[in-house]
Design a protein around this motif. Sequence first.
Motif, PDB file in Angstrom:
ATOM      1  N   LEU A   1     -12.167   0.296   1.419  1.00 49.00           N
ATOM      2  CA  LEU A   1     -11.480   1.504   1.887  1.00 49.00           C
ATOM      3  C   LEU A   1      -9.995   1.271   2.157  1.00 49.00           C
ATOM      4  CD1 LEU A   1     -13.972   3.210   4.382  1.00 49.00           C
ATOM      5  CD2 LEU A   1     -13.660   3.614   1.939  1.00 49.00           C
ATOM      6  N   VAL A   2      -9.619   0.052   2.494  1.00 50.85           N
ATOM      7  CA  VAL A   2      -8.238  -0.169   2.930  1.00 50.85           C
ATOM      8  C   VAL A   2      -7.230   0.042   1.805  1.00 50.85           C
ATOM      9  CG1 VAL A   2      -8.959  -1.745   4.750  1.00 50.85           C
ATOM     10  CG2 VAL A   2      -8.324  -2.675   2.517  1.00 50.85           C
ATOM     11  N   ASP A   3      -7.676  -0.028   0.559  1.00 55.19           N
ATOM     12  CA  ASP A   3      -6.763   0.146  -0.575  1.00 55.19           C
ATOM     13  C   ASP A   3      -6.847   1.542  -1.207  1.00 55.19           C
ATOM     14  OD1 ASP A   3      -5.678  -2.474  -0.551  1.00 55.19           O
ATOM     15  OD2 ASP A   3      -7.504  -3.240  -1.483  1.00 55.19           O
ATOM     16  N   ARG A   4      -7.647   2.418  -0.625  1.00 56.91           N
ATOM     17  CA  ARG A   4      -7.789   3.763  -1.173  1.00 56.91           C
ATOM     18  C   ARG A   4      -6.537   4.596  -0.903  1.00 56.91           C
ATOM     19  NH1 ARG A   4     -12.175   3.529  -4.603  1.00 56.91           N
ATOM     20  NH2 ARG A   4     -13.977   2.634  -3.543  1.00 56.91           N
ATOM     21  N   ARG A   5      -6.160   5.401  -1.880  1.00 59.91           N
ATOM     22  CA  ARG A   5      -4.973   6.242  -1.726  1.00 59.91           C
ATOM     23  C   ARG A   5      -5.293   7.602  -1.126  1.00 59.91           C
ATOM     24  NH1 ARG A   5      -1.477   5.038  -7.285  1.00 59.91           N
ATOM     25  NH2 ARG A   5      -1.266   2.780  -6.940  1.00 59.91           N
TER      26      ARG A   5
END
Length: 221
Positions: A114-118
């Motif tokens: 989730l931390v890299d989701r835009r």
Amino acid sequence: MKRIRDLPDLDRPREKLAKRGAESLSEKELIAAIIGRGTRGRDVLLVASDISRFLKTENCSPSYDDLVEIEGVGAAKACQIIACFELARRFIDSDPRGHRIASPTDVLSLVTDLVDRRQEHFVCITLNGAGEVITRRTVTVGLLNQSLVHPREVFADAITDRAASVVLVHNHPSGNLEPSQQDIAITRQLSEAGSILGIRVLDHLIVSRKGYVSLKEIGHL
């Protein structure tokens, strides 16, 4: 040991896999199916047998350097085998079932993607009575609001799972971990709905590359 060319077609590893399923193959045959062929003077089954023996001896994921030391294993075959191990590891590690949740940090390994989701992703993790994960589901993608993250969307599957509790997680693509008023309102609404249904909301985490915030730890649950 018979050479692969001497075997009937249906007994050759790839043909056998296609007809009978991967579970019907021995470890040697599975390796032969992966590497495909041997080398001049060394049949694929002989090479596969040596690889299988090495893997059993080492009892760990093989390294590239170790594999290319085996006669008949070059760069291509070593890469194929390592890629198979890594792919299996990722799928096994990504399966959340049975993972025990006792603190917010136990949740983080289940939502690293989730931390890299835009876009904002709202995730519901259902737990059994022992605090073990049943499954993880994405409820919504996009900006969070109370019409999208409605109790019926969150708890419908939790009821089907016969969950005792849930942990909620969503990401902040901006990196800012401060919960918005909307985040707090959604958390309280879902907590109240869960109380009525007998499914406790244990926590709601906000995650980003900068870390995480637990709404329970800061007093909103």
